[in-house]
Scaffold this motif. Structure first.
Motif, PDB file in Angstrom:
ATOM      1  N   VAL A  42      42.106  40.895  52.567  1.00  0.00           N
ATOM      2  CA  VAL A  42      40.821  41.113  52.265  1.00  0.00           C
ATOM      3  C   VAL A  42      40.406  42.479  52.900  1.00  0.00           C
ATOM      4  CG1 VAL A  42      38.437  40.774  52.426  1.00  0.00           C
ATOM      5  CG2 VAL A  42      39.879  39.081  51.528  1.00  0.00           C
ATOM      6  N   MET A  43      39.850  43.554  52.261  1.00  0.00           N
ATOM      7  CA  MET A  43      39.352  44.878  53.049  1.00  0.00           C
ATOM      8  C   MET A  43      37.990  45.233  52.155  1.00  0.00           C
ATOM      9  SD  MET A  43      43.047  46.946  52.970  1.00  0.00           S
ATOM     10  CE  MET A  43      42.252  48.041  54.270  1.00  0.00           C
ATOM     11  N   GLY A  44      37.117  45.575  52.912  1.00  0.00           N
ATOM     12  CA  GLY A  44      35.683  45.767  52.759  1.00  0.00           C
ATOM     13  C   GLY A  44      35.536  47.320  53.124  1.00  0.00           C
ATOM     14  N   LEU A  45      34.803  48.034  52.477  1.00  0.00           N
ATOM     15  CA  LEU A  45      34.457  49.380  52.564  1.00  0.00           C
ATOM     16  C   LEU A  45      33.441  49.346  53.838  1.00  0.00           C
ATOM     17  CD1 LEU A  45      34.683  52.443  52.310  1.00  0.00           C
ATOM     18  CD2 LEU A  45      33.133  52.567  50.692  1.00  0.00           C
ATOM     19  N   GLN A  46      32.399  48.375  53.708  1.00  0.00           N
ATOM     20  CA  GLN A  46      31.319  48.192  54.859  1.00  0.00           C
ATOM     21  C   GLN A  46      31.936  47.059  55.509  1.00  0.00           C
ATOM     22  OE1 GLN A  46      28.269  48.809  51.580  1.00  0.00           O
ATOM     23  NE2 GLN A  46      27.222  49.038  53.277  1.00  0.00           N
ATOM     24  N   GLY A  47      30.979  46.741  56.765  1.00  0.00           N
ATOM     25  CA  GLY A  47      31.241  45.553  57.299  1.00  0.00           C
ATOM     26  C   GLY A  47      30.810  44.257  56.668  1.00  0.00           C
ATOM     27  N   ILE A  48      30.533  43.313  57.482  1.00  0.00           N
ATOM     28  CA  ILE A  48      30.018  41.970  56.926  1.00  0.00           C
ATOM     29  C   ILE A  48      28.595  42.162  56.321  1.00  0.00           C
ATOM     30  CG2 ILE A  48      31.456  40.634  58.368  1.00  0.00           C
ATOM     31  CD1 ILE A  48      28.944  39.609  59.833  1.00  0.00           C
TER      32      ILE A  48
END
Length: 309
Positions: A215-221
């Protein structure tokens, strides 16, 4: 004489109070529903499934609402004030409402549904910030724990109907266990090199850990965190280098950020499509399949599998 009158008056007051108390109890016995206020839709769905006809539930955050940025209105405060019980996520998901919950807890059961998940099973944010990742509902086993907590708290508050709550919980948890198996089976059909889930913010950490997908997200949690050109560049380069076919937008997060990554990959000669819209911090519209927790998770899984296979 005055003493006799005083005693008679005292007896009458006790009798009236006893009648009033009995009337209140009878009203609850004869169908007065427990008023429950919840925060996010996923919690409201648990409470409705387990509470059944004994409750009247109000969810503060509707479809498409971002709980990280949500501020309670005066109307919300009234709904919380009028509630007999309050259920919320905790782990600072509803970060701008923490003080309100602390205040309400002095007067009524105010329950974080995540409170019984063992701390060692909670994820720390990848961005190094303090606290725990609050998006626990993406590991269905954690949401089973949340359902058990709801049942326990309802049974404690309303022991007269505890058998109903226990039976409803057993039936609902059976469906959750079936859902957990469904997710495992479906994700395993994606070829391993393509098991990469890229979204706007890092809401799917528990999903990735539980079901074996990177899983990769541009922003944090939290969507309150900022992303910069470096974040866009690094994610773009990963997509290009690993020939990732699709990224995903979220119903409660603006598309602009992820679109910048897609455009960057295109400039590097790699076409990335939007694989579909996922529900992350909010469910679908009320009355739809995606407006339930079970339906939301199935929608997400089917969307991810169809785009990445």
């Amino acid at each position: 004489m005055m003493k006799k009158i005083a005693i008679l008056w005292f007896v009458m007051v006790l009798a009236i109070a006893g009648c009033a108390s009995s009337e209140v109890g009878n009203e609850r016995e004869h169908g007065e529903k427990i008023q429950v206020t919840t925060t996010i839709g996923m919690i409201n769905d648990i409470v409705k499934n387990i509470g059944g006809d004994h409750l009247e539930t109000i969810g503060l955050m509707k479809s498409g609402v971002d709980p990280h940025l949500y501020k309670a209105s005066q109307g919300d405060i009234k709904k919380l004030d009028n509630a007999d019980m309050i259920f919320y996520n905790g782990l600072h998901l509803e970060g701008k409402m923490v003080d309100i919950f602390e205040k309400m807890a002095k007067d009524k059961p105010t329950v974080a549904v995540t409170k019984n998940i063992p701390e060692q099973e909670l994820l720390s944010p990848a961005d190094g910030s303090q606290g725990h990742d609050p998006h626990v509902w993406f590991n269905v086993k954690h949401w089973i724990s949340a359902a058990e907590t709801v049942e326990q708290e309802l049974s404690k508050f309303d022991p007269d109907h505890s058998e109903d709550y226990q039976q409803n919980a057993e039936e609902y948890i059976k469906k959750l266990r079936e859902l957990d198996e469904y997710v495992k089976k479906q994700i395993s059909t994606i070829p391993e090199p393509f098991r990469v889930l890229v979204t706007a913010h890092d809401a799917f950490g528990y999903f990735g850990e539980a079901y074996g997908i990177k899983v990769m997200g541009l922003q944090g949690i939290s969507t309150a965190s900022e992303y910069g050109s470096k974040d866009v560049t690094e994610l773009r380069d990963f997509l290009v280098g690993n020939k990732i076919k699709a990224v995903f937008v979220e119903s409660s997060v603006p598309k602009k950020a992820i679109e910048a990554v897609i455009e960057g990959a295109k400039e590097k000669g790699h076409d990335v499509k939007i694989g579909g819209e996922l529900f992350s911090d909010a469910m679908g519209e009320e009355g739809t399949e995606e407006g339930t927790y079970l339906g939301m998770v199935k929608h997400n899984v089917d969307t991810i599998v169809n785009a990445l296979k």
